[in-house]
Structure formats: C-alpha cells, structure tokens
Design a protein around this motif. Structure first.
Motif, PDB file in Angstrom:
ATOM      1  N   UNK A 234       0.814  -1.221   0.000  1.00 11.03           N
ATOM      2  CA  UNK A 234       0.000   0.000   0.000  1.00 11.03           C
ATOM      3  C   UNK A 234       0.846   1.269   0.000  1.00 11.03           C
ATOM      4  N   UNK A 235       1.913   1.321   0.804  1.00  6.83           N
ATOM      5  CA  UNK A 235       2.741   2.525   0.839  1.00  6.83           C
ATOM      6  C   UNK A 235       3.349   2.799  -0.532  1.00  6.83           C
ATOM      7  N   UNK A 236       3.890   1.763  -1.179  1.00  5.76           N
ATOM      8  CA  UNK A 236       4.467   1.941  -2.511  1.00  5.76           C
ATOM      9  C   UNK A 236       3.396   2.376  -3.503  1.00  5.76           C
ATOM     10  N   UNK A 237       2.196   1.824  -3.370  1.00  2.00           N
ATOM     11  CA  UNK A 237       1.083   2.195  -4.250  1.00  2.00           C
ATOM     12  C   UNK A 237       0.715   3.663  -4.056  1.00  2.00           C
ATOM     13  N   UNK A 238       0.665   4.114  -2.800  1.00  5.36           N
ATOM     14  CA  UNK A 238       0.322   5.511  -2.528  1.00  5.36           C
ATOM     15  C   UNK A 238       1.382   6.455  -3.088  1.00  5.36           C
ATOM     16  N   UNK A 239       2.649   6.074  -2.992  1.00  2.00           N
ATOM     17  CA  UNK A 239       3.713   6.904  -3.557  1.00  2.00           C
ATOM     18  C   UNK A 239       3.568   6.985  -5.072  1.00  2.00           C
ATOM     19  N   UNK A 240       3.241   5.862  -5.694  1.00  2.00           N
ATOM     20  CA  UNK A 240       3.031   5.853  -7.146  1.00  2.00           C
ATOM     21  C   UNK A 240       1.848   6.728  -7.523  1.00  2.00           C
ATOM     22  N   UNK A 241       0.796   6.685  -6.717  1.00  2.00           N
ATOM     23  CA  UNK A 241      -0.394   7.483  -7.029  1.00  2.00           C
ATOM     24  C   UNK A 241      -0.093   8.980  -6.989  1.00  2.00           C
TER      25      UNK A 241
END
Length: 437
Positions: A234-241
């Motif tokens: 989730x953290x990596x996904x949020x950074x990508x978003x």
C-alpha cells in the motif's frame, strides 16, 4: 525454469528456495485444519464443564457461536485457495509444478501459521477502511516527506500494464505493476470506407506512439522511490499514485502471494470479505467482534494514473539491490529496520543505492525480529547507536522525531492494544562531500 527436486543440476540455493516456496503454499492450505483444531479444543472444553455451567453457556449462545467461527474459518480457507491460485505464475523467472489444491496438506509449523494469520491482519492495515487510522499515523508522514523533499512529481508517472492485467515478480527486479497504459482503444461499430479506416488506424497508431513517448519522458523525469519491506504494497502504491516512480521490495512469500492477488485481481472496492480476528479468543469484548467481517480493498488498486510506474521485486533487500549504486532518489522504510540481522548492513546499502542528494525517510520502532530466534544472528542496537552509525556513514539529518505514536495490525475492538513510540527521520546523502563536514 526452476529445477525439479530430482534434477541433479539443481543448486543448493535453488533447492532451498523451492522448499521454502512449497512450505509457504502448504501453510496457506493447512489453515483450515489448524484453525478448526482450535475450535475443537474450545468445544472439548465446553463438553468437559459441569452440566450447570453448560446450561449457563447455552443461554450465552456459545455453542452456536463456535459454529459461526467454523463457518468463518471455512471462508478464510476459500480466500487462501484463491490467493494461491493467482500466485502460481507470479514469478517471471521461476516456474514450479502446478498447484494441487486437492492433495492433503501436511501440518505446518507454528511459526508459519503465525505468519499466515499476520498476513490476514496486514490486509486490514493496508487495504481496508478500518486500517485508515494506522495508515495515517505510519504512511502519511512518509508521504508528506516524499513530496517535501522530492518536490512535485512531473505529471502522471508511467509504467505500462501488461495486456492480461498481471503483475509478476522475479528474484531481482520484477514487474509488479498493476497499471493501465490506456493502449486499448474502443472501436466504434460504424461502417467506413476502407481508406478512411486506414487513415483512422494510422492516426490511432500515431497517438499511441506519442502517448508512449510522453509516458517514457515522464518516467525519466519522475523521481525514483524504493520501498524495502513493502509488505502488501500500500505505501508503494500511494507513492506511485502521487506521480513518482516507485518499486516495492518484499522478502516474505506470505506477503508476496497476497499482494499479488490484491494488486492484480481485486478491481472492485470492498469486493473481498475476510475474517482476520476469528482465532482471537482472548481480549474479546463481544463475541461478535471475533467473527465480524472486514472488507478489502478500500480502493481500486488498478486506479493509478495512466502509465504509472509501479513495480514489485521479490527477494532479500541486501541481495536484490547489492549492485545498485547511486540509482534511487529516495528510500522509504516503514517498520523495516528491525527486520535486519545486522541493521548496519541495511544502513550501508541504503547509502549505496541512493543518488548523491537523495533522501532516506524512515518510520518505525526497534522490535528486532531475530532477537529470540534460536540459530539466528541478531544485532540489537539502541536508537542512539543507530543514529551514530547513520551519521558516521555520511548521512545528514534533515528531520527527526523520536516519539511518533503508532499501532501495527491492531484490532480496533480488542481489549489489548500495543502502541509504539516510533522514530521518524529524514536524512540526506550529501550531493557534495564537503557537505558532510
């Protein structure tokens, strides 16, 4: 292709990797037997009570509640089977024999079953509405720091999703992206002259080529962020978003199997039901709290900006990135430092992989994972000792807060709560050696 067990060419490392893979698969499949044995134990305790006590508990509906627990266990097992079904071909550079979900699993270790139960709770933390509070306390400071120290991302970031929608992992730098590149055009069902069709096709191809070129340029401009110990992503996904190019790295197959399922198969909000607390028999305020459902994901994981550059790599951080030198603009670690056998090795590699001027953002406690494990080496440093090492390696502190309250995979309705006083810091690898002095 991974070697079969009878292949004389199989290396010792490959053999251990294969055995570990099947051990984790077996733990997923053994969940039902493991959990139902816990239910049977409660039923045996109930039958052993004096008749008067059993009558009192019948009034409290305990027998019916245990039947409800059984049903929840069966549901969780179905979810584990679905996750395994999507994990069979997730690795690009490994291929194992087909999974046989009909074969009887063998008893798994208590360690592996604890890992599996923890993975269910990680789903709550990372991908449910109920986990929003934990994400706000742990991820939000990191996300704010990424934006502060890397600046605004250059528009939408962009790695293309595969046409089948799958993200795969390999043992080094695997494509774990779950993104859309907008390449599939919607064709109108109208009759056109052949020449007009050809012209339209050429225009579509030109537009697609331009879009791909723009996406490539955006990838080149977007700062690159590495998230070791990314868990369920989730953290990596949020950074990508936010528009950055981001890669998560994870060692645990329990996490990798489950994140692969969430990121590649779950495209509807709250479409998956699970029961993460069903085996929590202590510190339960109300019986319903034990069997209540949690829905995931709270967002559509595929809803990233067009061409978002998001990937996952599988393997030990120290091995996967050992050859990276001055590659990443930022390393973001959350509840990660204490997973090390030797935390100094982590610090040195983070320094190595960061570009000059790059930043390391950290949040977490120091609950050393290997401290009490027989046969495992473990260096347990205090934070002030770690801080001294960080400075001696060459980092410069930009921010520091030694008391950030946070929880980890907490059951919000439990009577027992663990609250960590985490350390949050941002350090920079100086662009010039003179800045170290």
């Amino acid at each position: 292709m991974a070697a079969w067990s009878g292949d004389a060419r199989e290396s010792e490392g490959d053999r251990q990797e294969r055995e570990h893979f099947w051990r984790v698969v077996n733990a997923f499949r053994y969940y039902r037997a493991y959990a139902l044995e816990r239910v049977r134990r409660a039923e045996r305790e109930l039958r052993a009570l004096p008749p008067a006590h059993r009558r009192l508990l019948r009034e409290a509906a305990l027998p019916g509640h245990l039947q409800c627990v059984r049903a929840r266990v069966e549901h969780n097992q179905l979810l584990h089977d679905i996750i395994l079904g999507t994990a069979e071909h997730m690795f690009e550079n490994k291929r194992y024999r087909p999974l046989n979900l009909e074969a009887e699993p063998t008893p798994a270790t208590a360690f592996d079953m604890d890992k599996l139960k923890s993975t269910l709770k990680q789903l709550v933390r990372d991908w449910s509405s109920e986990g929003q509070g934990e994400r706000d306390s742990c991820y939000r400071p990191i996300l704010n720091a990424v934006q502060t120290y890397l600046g605004a991302a250059s528009g939408d970031s962009g790695s293309s999703i595969k046409s089948n929608g799958d993200s795969c992992c390999d043992g080094h730098s695997s494509n774990g992206s779950n993104n859309s590149d907008g390449c599939h055009q919607n064709h109108r069902h109208q009759q056109h002259p052949q020449q007009e069709n050809e012209q339209q096709q050429q225009q579509n191809e030109q537009q697609l080529n331009e879009q791909q070129k723009n996406n490539h340029k955006q990838q080149q401009k977007s700062p690159r962020v590495l998230v070791p110990g990314s868990g369920l992503g989730r953290l990596a996904w949020e950074i990508t978003r936010l528009g950055y190019s981001c890669q998560g790295n994870e060692f645990s197959l329990f996490m990798l199997f489950t994140s692969h399922y969430i990121l590649n198969r779950c495209h509807e909000v709250d479409s998956v039901r699970l029961y993460p607390w069903v085996l929590q028999f202590s510190n339960t305020r109300r019986a319903w709290d034990r069997v209540r459902p949690v829905l995931v994901p709270d967002v559509d994981p595929s809803a990233l900006p067009p061409g978002a550059d998001f990937s996952m790599s599988a393997g030990d951080f120290l091995e996967v990135y050992s050859l990276d030198v001055d590659v990443w603009d930022c390393v973001a670690t959350c509840f990660f430092l204490d997973t090390a056998h030797n935390v100094i090795a982590y610090i040195e590699l983070i320094w190595q992989v960061l570009k000059p001027g790059g930043v390391w953002i950290n949040m977490g406690p120091l609950l050393y994972h290997f401290e009490n494990m027989v046969g495992e080496s473990s260096l347990e440093l205090s934070y002030d000792q770690i801080r001294q090492v960080i400075v001696q390696v060459g980092f410069v502190f930009e921010e520091e807060n030694e008391c950030v309250h946070a929880t980890y995979t907490e059951n919000e309705r439990s009577m027992l709560r663990y609250i960590y006083d985490c350390v949050f810091f941002v350090v920079r690898k100086p662009a010039l050696k003179s800045e170290c002095s």
